[in-house]
Scaffold this active site. Structure first.
Site, PDB file in Angstrom:
ATOM      1  N   TYR A 101      44.716 -29.680  -9.894  1.00  0.00           N
ATOM      2  CA  TYR A 101      45.704 -29.261  -9.307  1.00  0.00           C
ATOM      3  C   TYR A 101      47.066 -30.080  -8.978  1.00  0.00           C
ATOM      4  O   TYR A 101      46.742 -31.222  -8.788  1.00  0.00           O
ATOM      5  CB  TYR A 101      45.309 -28.947  -7.683  1.00  0.00           C
ATOM      6  CG  TYR A 101      46.227 -28.298  -6.765  1.00  0.00           C
ATOM      7  CD1 TYR A 101      46.371 -26.889  -6.585  1.00  0.00           C
ATOM      8  CD2 TYR A 101      47.207 -29.071  -6.227  1.00  0.00           C
ATOM      9  CE1 TYR A 101      47.311 -26.323  -5.777  1.00  0.00           C
ATOM     10  CE2 TYR A 101      48.291 -28.589  -5.219  1.00  0.00           C
ATOM     11  CZ  TYR A 101      47.992 -27.191  -5.093  1.00  0.00           C
ATOM     12  OH  TYR A 101      49.100 -26.547  -4.169  1.00  0.00           O
ATOM     13  N   GLU A 188      53.595 -24.566  -8.835  1.00  0.00           N
ATOM     14  CA  GLU A 188      52.343 -25.102  -8.504  1.00  0.00           C
ATOM     15  C   GLU A 188      51.637 -24.504  -9.755  1.00  0.00           C
ATOM     16  O   GLU A 188      51.963 -23.405 -10.233  1.00  0.00           O
ATOM     17  CB  GLU A 188      51.722 -24.180  -7.166  1.00  0.00           C
ATOM     18  CG  GLU A 188      50.173 -24.397  -6.994  1.00  0.00           C
ATOM     19  CD  GLU A 188      49.648 -23.654  -6.001  1.00  0.00           C
ATOM     20  OE1 GLU A 188      49.384 -23.973  -4.931  1.00  0.00           O
ATOM     21  OE2 GLU A 188      49.551 -22.245  -6.129  1.00  0.00           O
TER      22      GLU A 188
END
Lengths: 372, 289
Positions: A101, A188
């Site tokens: 992530y 993101e």
């Protein structure tokens, strides 16, 4: 402004962040053709602005072009949350060994951008314990230099000279360049897929700062407001549709929320949130009133405490609207602050008395709405 | 006493020749604010309401001792104006401008820190030390001297609450508008600390709203404050997930909810009002006890 995944991936490609091969399509025939060109198993991803698409059934795998066609037929036109699926991103299926992530966003607390990284990426990132998430505020005067990217990678546990380590350093630096040069609020990658010795951004979430769109002419425009919300936006007003029957206009987000709270306290239901902002002139205010009237409320309450907004401007706007059309519903106005006396004189001529206190005006509006 | 600005503060207005700049310069002057100059590139040598206009901030600083600057320039030009003030050595910069890109705001704050300046805003109504100095927008009649310190995110809601306080004869030391954007120069904690140290402030009113975690952070500090705090959080009836105008007023990931903020503040010992007009009642009770 949120970007669709495929737009985000186009930006990733521009900034040397690796993405799967694929193409966005709007028909099942195109899906079949893209799958054929990809020449292997593929994935069909619904292009909607909400998250959790996988859990909601918006992502379908296909082993053959025929299956891709069938999958697309099934998905296109379906509802997914608040959205209708009208675009799919057809991509090569990648074999993921591990999900990482990475995100860069804005941190109000430190007043800086913040990099968030974890080796436990994927759908359940929100449940990952705090200690397994790296958060690193970035000094904008220094920027996210390579040394900082290297330190993040070290803390993520990847040897710096390994293929993955090197690639991660590049991706982190490139993400920051994208974040900075496109005025992003959020960049993101979840998941950032580890595929052998390579990394691939399997998803892309990018939000652009609305206030900076004027200098981001190259970016596509994505609209997710209702028509009335869009009309208000063009007038420079913040407008949100709600499901009640008393139209609300106030100046400033805080007092508008306070007006809704007070309205709810007296048993009224707001039809909308309309923040006419500060210093909105006569014309825009008049148009805002027209907008409220067009939605057929049972009553309208206007709550103005003028600072940069001038009471005479608001009163003039009301008088203009009243002179030009019939106003079929009761309008209650609370008007105090800058140029209060001039404003009240104008209202008096238009046959309306202004209130001094918002609670009195709001209470009256609720009574009038209930008795109509 | 008051915080940040007082009756000796000398103020510069950047963007003094614009419509808003001119209007509010006159209003500030009428309140008693010591406005010593203004800037407007290309209009140096002229005057606005008797106030000298300079081409640049440096030129203004060569001619006056300037303690605070207020910026009225349009959003796309605001960063430049703020950096100009900081570079010239001005230690209090009030940025009224709204719609400034967030990346510009982050840069302004980073430079503010480097230059050791206090930045108020952006997207703020400004700051008033009642009866002494008003920097910017609040309508004059509603601010009277007294012993209540007020700190808020939102402008008009502050006028609402301060107007109600004043109507009941309760005056203020200083009223600070932090600004409605996600990135602002001051936090609730920064301002609460100043009020805690200010001998004249007896009670502090905190006006917050849903979204972000500024109120939760404030609650941590309120726990160790000696002075009582009365709070109001706007947005109880706001539907979740909807943007309510301010970039900051977004509810996401369960953080920043009305319930969460009220709970944090109550547990920290603050009195929390349900509606704006309950604030003066609670302040009155607190001042009596």
């Amino acid at each position: 402004m949120k970007l669709y995944e495929y737009m985000g991936k186009e930006l990733f490609a521009q900034f040397q962040i690796p993405v799967p091969q694929g193409k966005v399509i709007t028909t099942a025939q195109e899906a079949e053709q893209v799958a054929l060109n990809l020449g292997g198993p593929c994935v069909l991803k619904s292009q909607v602005l909400s998250g959790k698409r996988g859990k909601a059934g918006g992502i379908v795998f296909a082993d053959t072009p025929q299956e891709a066609k069938e999958g697309a037929e099934k998905l296109l036109g379906q509802r997914l949350g608040d959205y209708t699926i009208d675009m799919l991103l057809v991509e090569e299926k990648i074999s993921i060994e591990k999900e990482l992530y990475l995100a860069i966003t804005i941190d109000s607390g430190s007043r800086q951008p913040i990099l968030i990284a974890s080796t436990q990426g994927g759908m359940d990132i929100e449940e990952v314990p705090e200690e397994d998430i790296i958060k690193e505020p970035i000094d904008v005067l220094i920027g996210l230099k390579s040394f900082l990217a290297k330190d993040i990678v070290r803390r993520m546990g990847f040897p710096l000279l390994s293929p993955i380590g090197k690639e991660l350093v590049n991706i982190i630096s490139n993400m920051y360049n994208l974040f900075l040069s496109k005025d992003a609020e959020l960049v993101e990658i979840n998941p950032l897929a580890v595929c052998g010795k390579k990394l691939v951004a399997a998803d892309a979430k990018i939000t652009i700062d609305d206030e900076a769109l004027f200098r981001q002419q190259d970016l596509p425009r994505v609209e997710e407001n209702t028509e009335a919300e869009q009309a208000a936006r063009e007038l420079g007003l913040a407008f949100v549709e709600l499901d009640g029957d008393i139209a609300v206009m106030a100046n400033g987000a805080g007092i508008t929320m306070g007006t809704l709270d007070t309205l709810a306290y007296y048993g009224g239901k707001p039809a909308n949130f309309l923040d006419a902002g500060g210093g909105t002139g006569v014309e825009a205010t008049a148009k805002a009133l027209e907008l409220l009237l067009s939605r057929n409320p049972k009553a309208i309450v206007i709550n103005i405490f003028g600072g940069i907004t001038r009471c005479d401007d608001v009163a003039r706007a009301f008088a203009t609207v009243k002179a030009n059309r019939e106003i079929p519903v009761p309008v209650v106005i609370r008007l105090v602050g800058t140029n209060q006396e001039e404003g009240r004189a104008i209202l008096q001529e238009a046959g309306i008395e202004a209130y001094d206190f918002m609670q009195d005006a709001i209470k009256k509006a609720v009574e009038l709405a209930h008795s109509s | 006493m008051a915080i940040i600005i007082d009756d000796k503060t000398q103020v510069l207005v950047q963007g003094i020749t614009g419509k808003q700049g001119q209007f509010h310069t006159m209003q500030m002057k009428a309140y008693g604010t010591k406005i010593v100059g203004g800037t407007s590139p290309g209009k140096g040598g002229t005057t606005v309401d008797g106030i000298p206009v300079y081409d640049t901030v440096r030129e203004a600083c060569e001619n006056h001792k300037i303690d605070a600057s207020v910026i009225f320039t349009p959003a796309f030009f605001a960063k430049e104006a703020a950096l100009e003030a900081l570079e010239a050595g001005i230690k209090v910069v009030v940025i009224i401008t709204e719609h400034i890109p967030v990346h510009d705001e982050m840069e302004i704050m980073a430079y503010g820190k480097r230059y050791g300046a206090t930045i108020i805003g952006p997207n703020t109504f400004g700051i008033v030390s009642s009866g002494q100095c008003k920097i910017v927008i609040p309508p004059n009649p509603y601010f009277i001297p007294g012993s209540v310190g007020v700190v808020a995110r939102s402008g008009t809601l502050t006028y609402e609450i301060v107007g109600n306080l004043t109507a009941q004869g309760i005056g203020q030391t200083t009223v600070v508008g932090m600004g409605g954007d996600r990135i602002v120069g001051l936090s609730f904690v920064d301002v609460l600390k100043l009020f805690e140290e200010d001998p004249e402030t007896k009670v502090v009113v905190l006006i917050g709203e849903i979204g972000g975690d500024a109120e939760e952070r404030a609650a941590e500090y309120i726990k160790i404050m000696t002075k009582p705090v009365v709070a109001y959080i706007a947005g109880k009836s706001a539907p979740p997930g909807k943007r309510m105008g301010h970039a900051g007023a977004i509810i996401e990931r369960g953080k920043g909810t009305f319930e969460g903020k009220v709970k944090a503040l109550s547990e920290a010992g603050a009195k929390v009002a349900e509606l704006p007009f309950e604030v003066p009642v609670m302040v009155k009770e607190t001042l009596k006890s």
